[in-house]
Enzyme design. Structure first.
Site, short mmCIF file in Angstrom:
data_model
loop_
_atom_site.label_atom_id
_atom_site.label_comp_id
_atom_site.label_asym_id
_atom_site.label_seq_id
_atom_site.Cartn_x
_atom_site.Cartn_y
_atom_site.Cartn_z
CG ASP A 93 -1.97 0.96 1.33
OD1 ASP A 93 -2.42 1.40 0.24
OD2 ASP A 93 -2.40 1.31 2.44
N GLY A 172 -7.58 8.45 7.26
CA GLY A 172 -7.69 8.79 8.67
C GLY A 172 -9.13 8.90 9.16
CB ALA A 216 -13.05 3.55 1.38
CB SER A 217 -12.38 4.38 7.31
OG SER A 217 -11.54 3.24 7.39
CG ASN A 257 -7.19 0.91 -0.35
OD1 ASN A 257 -7.53 -0.07 -1.01
ND2 ASN A 257 -6.07 1.58 -0.56
#
Ligand code: G3H
Ligand code: 13P
Ligand code: ZN
Length: 312
Positions: A93, A172, A216-217, A257
């Protein structure tokens, strides 16, 4: 040199082709330690999902390259032992140099990201092409990072197998400032929507080409609440709403991700154990619940957000 095939891993080529056609995305979960890996493999086997195990350069330093190679091989065997041999990709990554990508390929990675976004555009294209030339000799997939929409065809002409694009996500747990958001009736921050217009433009210019979504959290409010009510201090944390990720996963976005949500789930579980049982000092008693919480989170992402269940 050990090839990824010797470790029992796969590259991402077929997985992406199927995901683009099938309207779902492959989960790319970052890991740094054993408990995260156990949770990822457990969740993916139980849901029969393919998976991309992601290692950042920081994770590589933390976990050690040699141990990582054995962990990846262990993950392949562990999945079989759990009853289903899911396809597993080992991916670098945000690789930022040719040498780092080369070193990972030589130690069994089946996919690398060359992130030249810190470089002037021409240098980014040059570096990306150099990594592609090397990686493709070993059938290793390459993800490139696109600087500007105007260059989209140039970047693809470097031979990359997938492209990370920017449509409003970021890394983040504080993806937007409060000033960029509105607040809902409960006072929770609501971020601006993703730029689906840019995604559609990419799909028009490079039809069927695999697109990757970083950052993409979703930063679930319930996890932030558990952290903060057990001694944590996360302020103004805000992520990408799940319905927007579902929409992206149904498009040409074929890799999503997720790292921060895993960090939040682990931290929430550990803080709760420490708060509820201050005399506890056996790491298994707090890393175990953290691992369980991670597995629940990953299964939720696979089944309810990315749509990759039963695609292995
Ligand atoms: O893209 C960033 C990932 O979340 C990895 O983060 O560099 O702290 O390991 P890291
Ligand atoms: P998050 O910080 O949103 O989890 O993104 C992770 C990521 O993009 C890793 O490359
Ligand atoms: Zn990223």
């Amino acid at each position: 040199m050990i090839t990824y095939k010797e470790l029992g891993l796969v590259n991402s080529k077929n997985l992406f082709q199927k995901a683009v056609k099938g309207g779902y995305a492959i989960p790319a979960f970052n890991f740094n330690n054993l408990e995260q890996l156990q949770a990822i493999i457990g969740a993916c086997v139980e849901t029969k999902s393919p998976v991309i195990l992601q290692v950042s350069s920081g994770a590589r330093k933390y976990a050690n390259q040699t141990l990582l190679k054995h962990l990846a091989k262990g993950a392949v065997d562990y999945a079989k032992e759990l009853g289903y041999a899911i396809p597993i990709v080992l991916h670098l990554d945000h690789g930022d140099t040719f040498e780092l990508c080369q070193s990972c390929i030589e130690s069994g990675f089946s996919s690398v990201m060359i992130d030249g976004s810190h470089l002037p555009y021409d240098k980014n294209v040059e570096l990306t092409a150099k990594v592609v030339e090397y990686a493709h000799k070993y059938d290793v997939s390459v993800e490139g990072e696109l600087g500007v929409l105007a260059g989209i065809e140039d970047e693809v002409s470097t031979g990359v197998d997938s492209l990370a694009i920017s449509i409003g996500t970021s890394h983040g747990a504080n993806k937007f400032t409060p000033a960029q958001c509105t607040r809902n009736a409960e006072g929770i921050l609501v971020p601006p929507p993703l730029r689906f217009d840019i995604l559609e433009e990419c799909e028009k210019r490079i039809p069927g080409f695999p697109i990757v979504l970083h950052g993409a959290s979703s930063v679930p409010a319930e996890l932030v609440k558990i952290i903060n009510s057990n001694g944590g201090k996360l302020q103004d944390a805000v992520g990408i709403p799940e319905e927007q990720l579902r929409r992206a996963a149904a498009s040409a976005v074929c890799k999503v991700n997720i790292d921060s949500d895993g960090r939040l789930a682990m931290t929430a579980a550990i803080r709760k154990v420490f708060n509820d049982s201050p005399a506890e000092f056996d790491p298994r008693k707090y890393l175990g619940p953290a691992r369980d919480a991670l597995k629940v989170l990953y299964k939720h992402k696979i089944v309810s957000v990315l749509g990759s269940a039963d695609k292995a």
